[in-house]
Write a protein that holds these residues in place. Structure first.
Motif, PDB file in Angstrom:
ATOM      1  N   VAL A 164       0.868  -1.181   0.000  1.00 35.94           N
ATOM      2  CA  VAL A 164       0.000   0.000   0.000  1.00 35.94           C
ATOM      3  C   VAL A 164       0.900   1.225   0.000  1.00 35.94           C
ATOM      4  CG1 VAL A 164      -1.796   1.285   1.216  1.00 35.94           C
ATOM      5  CG2 VAL A 164      -1.815  -1.224   1.260  1.00 35.94           C
ATOM      6  N   ARG A 165       0.887   1.946  -1.081  1.00 30.49           N
ATOM      7  CA  ARG A 165       1.788   3.080  -1.227  1.00 30.49           C
ATOM      8  C   ARG A 165       1.340   4.276  -0.389  1.00 30.49           C
ATOM      9  NH1 ARG A 165       1.658   3.238  -7.653  1.00 30.49           N
ATOM     10  NH2 ARG A 165      -0.533   2.993  -7.098  1.00 30.49           N
ATOM     11  N   ASP A 166       2.274   5.172  -0.109  1.00 30.24           N
ATOM     12  CA  ASP A 166       1.975   6.326   0.745  1.00 30.24           C
ATOM     13  C   ASP A 166       0.824   7.156   0.192  1.00 30.24           C
ATOM     14  OD1 ASP A 166       3.966   5.541   2.453  1.00 30.24           O
ATOM     15  OD2 ASP A 166       5.455   6.968   1.702  1.00 30.24           O
ATOM     16  N   GLU A 167       0.744   7.289  -1.139  1.00 31.18           N
ATOM     17  CA  GLU A 167      -0.326   8.107  -1.723  1.00 31.18           C
ATOM     18  C   GLU A 167      -1.710   7.503  -1.495  1.00 31.18           C
ATOM     19  OE1 GLU A 167       2.368   6.891  -3.262  1.00 31.18           O
ATOM     20  OE2 GLU A 167       1.989   6.389  -5.376  1.00 31.18           O
ATOM     21  N   ASP A 168      -1.755   6.226  -1.090  1.00 31.66           N
ATOM     22  CA  ASP A 168      -3.041   5.603  -0.758  1.00 31.66           C
ATOM     23  C   ASP A 168      -3.381   5.736   0.724  1.00 31.66           C
ATOM     24  OD1 ASP A 168      -3.775   4.659  -3.356  1.00 31.66           O
ATOM     25  OD2 ASP A 168      -2.249   3.098  -3.181  1.00 31.66           O
ATOM     26  N   ASP A 169      -2.537   6.467   1.446  1.00 37.04           N
ATOM     27  CA  ASP A 169      -2.797   6.820   2.853  1.00 37.04           C
ATOM     28  C   ASP A 169      -2.932   5.598   3.772  1.00 37.04           C
ATOM     29  OD1 ASP A 169      -3.243   8.354   5.101  1.00 37.04           O
ATOM     30  OD2 ASP A 169      -5.389   8.650   4.697  1.00 37.04           O
ATOM     31  N   PRO A 170      -1.880   4.794   3.896  1.00 32.60           N
ATOM     32  CA  PRO A 170      -1.973   3.635   4.800  1.00 32.60           C
ATOM     33  C   PRO A 170      -2.243   4.030   6.253  1.00 32.60           C
ATOM     34  CG  PRO A 170       0.305   4.014   4.131  1.00 32.60           C
ATOM     35  CD  PRO A 170      -0.550   4.896   3.266  1.00 32.60           C
ATOM     36  N   ALA A 171      -1.748   5.202   6.678  1.00 35.08           N
ATOM     37  CA  ALA A 171      -2.012   5.635   8.055  1.00 35.08           C
ATOM     38  C   ALA A 171      -3.504   5.883   8.250  1.00 35.08           C
ATOM     39  CB  ALA A 171      -1.211   6.899   8.363  1.00 35.08           C
ATOM     40  N   GLY A 172      -4.140   6.524   7.279  1.00 37.08           N
ATOM     41  CA  GLY A 172      -5.577   6.766   7.369  1.00 37.08           C
ATOM     42  C   GLY A 172      -6.377   5.477   7.312  1.00 37.08           C
ATOM     43  N   ILE A 173      -5.922   4.557   6.485  1.00 33.19           N
ATOM     44  CA  ILE A 173      -6.590   3.251   6.384  1.00 33.19           C
ATOM     45  C   ILE A 173      -6.562   2.537   7.729  1.00 33.19           C
ATOM     46  CG2 ILE A 173      -6.365   0.919   5.414  1.00 33.19           C
ATOM     47  CD1 ILE A 173      -5.299   2.312   2.834  1.00 33.19           C
ATOM     48  N   MET A 174      -5.378   2.499   8.336  1.00 34.00           N
ATOM     49  CA  MET A 174      -5.256   1.792   9.611  1.00 34.00           C
ATOM     50  C   MET A 174      -6.037   2.502  10.711  1.00 34.00           C
ATOM     51  SD  MET A 174      -3.792  -0.955   8.978  1.00 34.00           S
ATOM     52  CE  MET A 174      -3.801  -1.459  10.707  1.00 34.00           C
ATOM     53  N   ALA A 175      -6.073   3.831  10.669  1.00 31.47           N
ATOM     54  CA  ALA A 175      -6.847   4.564  11.675  1.00 31.47           C
ATOM     55  C   ALA A 175      -8.328   4.209  11.572  1.00 31.47           C
ATOM     56  CB  ALA A 175      -6.635   6.064  11.482  1.00 31.47           C
ATOM     57  N   GLN A 176      -8.820   4.090  10.360  1.00 26.35           N
ATOM     58  CA  GLN A 176     -10.240   3.737  10.176  1.00 26.35           C
ATOM     59  C   GLN A 176     -10.523   2.319  10.657  1.00 26.35           C
ATOM     60  OE1 GLN A 176     -11.748   4.641   6.278  1.00 26.35           O
ATOM     61  NE2 GLN A 176     -13.768   3.758   6.674  1.00 26.35           N
ATOM     62  N   LEU A 177      -9.618   1.395  10.338  1.00 23.25           N
ATOM     63  CA  LEU A 177      -9.804   0.004  10.769  1.00 23.25           C
ATOM     64  C   LEU A 177      -9.713  -0.103  12.293  1.00 23.25           C
ATOM     65  CD1 LEU A 177      -7.672  -1.821   8.026  1.00 23.25           C
ATOM     66  CD2 LEU A 177     -10.168  -1.900   8.279  1.00 23.25           C
ATOM     67  N   ARG A 178      -8.707   0.528  12.885  1.00 26.59           N
ATOM     68  CA  ARG A 178      -8.570   0.479  14.346  1.00 26.59           C
ATOM     69  C   ARG A 178      -9.791   1.101  15.015  1.00 26.59           C
ATOM     70  NH1 ARG A 178      -3.496   2.799  13.275  1.00 26.59           N
ATOM     71  NH2 ARG A 178      -4.279   4.695  14.254  1.00 26.59           N
ATOM     72  N   GLY A 179     -10.271   2.193  14.427  1.00 21.40           N
ATOM     73  CA  GLY A 179     -11.392   2.905  15.025  1.00 21.40           C
ATOM     74  C   GLY A 179     -12.677   2.101  15.047  1.00 21.40           C
ATOM     75  N   ALA A 180     -12.796   1.117  14.169  1.00 24.80           N
ATOM     76  CA  ALA A 180     -14.016   0.302  14.118  1.00 24.80           C
ATOM     77  C   ALA A 180     -14.037  -0.782  15.191  1.00 24.80           C
ATOM     78  CB  ALA A 180     -14.134  -0.347  12.740  1.00 24.80           C
ATOM     79  N   LEU A 181     -12.888  -0.984  15.857  1.00 20.12           N
ATOM     80  CA  LEU A 181     -12.783  -2.092  16.814  1.00 20.12           C
ATOM     81  C   LEU A 181     -13.088  -1.619  18.231  1.00 20.12           C
ATOM     82  CD1 LEU A 181      -9.453  -3.704  15.508  1.00 20.12           C
ATOM     83  CD2 LEU A 181     -11.804  -4.159  14.769  1.00 20.12           C
ATOM     84  N   PRO A 182     -13.762  -2.447  19.028  1.00 17.21           N
ATOM     85  CA  PRO A 182     -14.032  -2.080  20.422  1.00 17.21           C
ATOM     86  C   PRO A 182     -12.817  -2.318  21.315  1.00 17.21           C
ATOM     87  CG  PRO A 182     -14.941  -4.236  19.977  1.00 17.21           C
ATOM     88  CD  PRO A 182     -14.372  -3.741  18.678  1.00 17.21           C
ATOM     89  N   SER A 183     -12.890  -1.775  22.514  1.00 22.32           N
ATOM     90  CA  SER A 183     -11.832  -1.989  23.507  1.00 22.32           C
ATOM     91  C   SER A 183     -11.618  -3.486  23.730  1.00 22.32           C
ATOM     92  CB  SER A 183     -12.235  -1.321  24.821  1.00 22.32           C
ATOM     93  OG  SER A 183     -11.293  -1.604  25.824  1.00 22.32           O
ATOM     94  N   GLY A 184     -10.349  -3.864  23.900  1.00 25.48           N
ATOM     95  CA  GLY A 184     -10.022  -5.275  24.108  1.00 25.48           C
ATOM     96  C   GLY A 184      -9.705  -6.003  22.823  1.00 25.48           C
ATOM     97  N   SER A 185      -9.854  -5.307  21.691  1.00 27.36           N
ATOM     98  CA  SER A 185      -9.504  -5.913  20.402  1.00 27.36           C
ATOM     99  C   SER A 185      -7.986  -5.890  20.215  1.00 27.36           C
ATOM    100  CB  SER A 185     -10.174  -5.139  19.261  1.00 27.36           C
ATOM    101  OG  SER A 185     -11.577  -5.263  19.327  1.00 27.36           O
ATOM    102  N   TYR A 186      -7.540  -6.632  19.225  1.00 27.02           N
ATOM    103  CA  TYR A 186      -6.099  -6.722  18.940  1.00 27.02           C
ATOM    104  C   TYR A 186      -5.831  -6.446  17.461  1.00 27.02           C
ATOM    105  CZ  TYR A 186      -5.196  -9.105  23.430  1.00 27.02           C
ATOM    106  OH  TYR A 186      -5.081  -9.425  24.761  1.00 27.02           O
ATOM    107  N   LEU A 187      -4.638  -5.965  17.206  1.00 23.75           N
ATOM    108  CA  LEU A 187      -4.115  -5.826  15.851  1.00 23.75           C
ATOM    109  C   LEU A 187      -2.812  -6.611  15.765  1.00 23.75           C
ATOM    110  CD1 LEU A 187      -3.695  -4.565  13.017  1.00 23.75           C
ATOM    111  CD2 LEU A 187      -2.656  -2.579  14.162  1.00 23.75           C
ATOM    112  N   ALA A 188      -2.771  -7.609  14.882  1.00 15.96           N
ATOM    113  CA  ALA A 188      -1.528  -8.332  14.585  1.00 15.96           C
ATOM    114  C   ALA A 188      -1.062  -7.879  13.210  1.00 15.96           C
ATOM    115  CB  ALA A 188      -1.767  -9.838  14.600  1.00 15.96           C
ATOM    116  N   LEU A 189       0.171  -7.411  13.142  1.00 10.63           N
ATOM    117  CA  LEU A 189       0.648  -6.779  11.916  1.00 10.63           C
ATOM    118  C   LEU A 189       2.093  -7.176  11.654  1.00 10.63           C
ATOM    119  CD1 LEU A 189       0.042  -3.068  10.933  1.00 10.63           C
ATOM    120  CD2 LEU A 189       2.350  -3.989  10.862  1.00 10.63           C
ATOM    121  N   SER A 190       2.388  -7.491  10.408  1.00 15.41           N
ATOM    122  CA  SER A 190       3.789  -7.643   9.996  1.00 15.41           C
ATOM    123  C   SER A 190       3.981  -6.829   8.721  1.00 15.41           C
ATOM    124  CB  SER A 190       4.165  -9.110   9.781  1.00 15.41           C
ATOM    125  OG  SER A 190       3.476  -9.656   8.671  1.00 15.41           O
TER     126      SER A 190
END
Length: 269
Positions: A164-190
């Motif tokens: 995912v290239r910078d011009e596709d805003d990976p930071a914004g993408i991840m913020a939206q995905l994280r924001g949809a999750l409730p407390s106690g959720s996890y993100l596993a990322l490599s």
């Protein structure tokens, strides 16, 4: 170029894809001649890519096992790739027999073979989706039917964001995905990084640029912000072979930094 009978309609079999290259490096057979030709070019430059792919796959297994043992019962695996040994629902259901899993991938070959693998299994689904459109994934009918966003969710983003290239805003993408999750959720990322990479970076980048998902060059420091305010569990964001290794294997032949992949698991407060 010959077109395999199993190739989904409309797919360009002459253009390699990162998902099918990954399948090839893991020893899979769901790839085309164009993928195999590029894989050989990559191996000529970076012969340890298959070990790196295996190390990344092993991290996925360890992370899912840990998450299931932590009580997570639902998993959203974005960029799931082509099914191979040790898929998320198989690992999770060894601990939580009724774990629910949704696989999401852009590559139609990955979605088609995932659908065949999980056919008849209640609580598991595969959909085609583009991480660059996180809202479409989060509001997809299948996702909404299987994932309860009022309960903790494990979001899996494994070896995906380097495509995912910078011009596709990976930071914004991840913020939206994280924001949809409730407390106690996890993100596993490599994430594949240029730190520690000992091979010809430009050659590898140029080859991957010919795929359907051209790569982005990032460092280990660039990856940490993708976790946002999630609290990294022990041992933090580390080289992929250093994240809770459980047994000796030939992967140990890769020195940690040489793996060129960092990995971590974070928990939403």
């Amino acid at each position: 170029m010959d077109r395999p009978e199993w190739a989904p309609p409309g797919i360009d079999v002459e253009r390699p894809s990162a998902a099918r290259l990954y399948d090839y490096f893991l020893g899979g057979s769901h790839n085309f001649a164009a993928d195999r030709a590029m894989a050989q070019q990559l191996l000529a430059t970076a012969p340890d890519i298959p070990l790196i792919a295996q190390a990344n796959r092993a991290f996925l297994r360890r992370a899912v096992q840990m998450l299931a043992e932590s009580g997570i019962r639902q998993f959203l695996d974005i960029g799931s790739g082509i099914p191979t040994l040790g898929n998320v629902h198989e690992v999770a259901r060894e601990v939580v027999p009724d774990a629910r899993v949704v696989y999401v991938d852009l590559d139609p070959v990955a979605v088609a073979h995932s659908s065949v693998l999980i056919r008849g299994q209640e609580g598991v689904a595969a959909i085609q989706g583009d991480v660059r459109k996180p809202g479409d994934i989060l509001h997809h009918e299948t996702v909404r039917n299987l994932i309860d966003f009022t309960e903790p969710v494990a979001l899996l983003v494994i070896a995906l964001l380097q495509f995912v290239r910078d011009e596709d805003d990976p930071a914004g993408i991840m913020a939206q995905l994280r924001g949809a999750l409730p407390s106690g959720s996890y993100l596993a990322l490599s994430h594949g990084v240029v730190d520690g990479w000992r091979h010809d970076k430009e050659m590898v980048k140029n080859l991957y640029s010919r795929t359907t998902t051209p790569p982005a060059s990032r460092t280990r420091a660039d990856v940490a912000p993708f976790f946002g305010d999630f609290e990294l569990v022990d041992p933090g964001l580390v080289w992929v072979t250093q994240w809770r290794p459980d047994q000796p294997s030939k992967i140990d032949g890769i020195k940690a930094a040489k793996s060129a992949v960092v990995a971590g698991v974070g928990r939403k407060p």
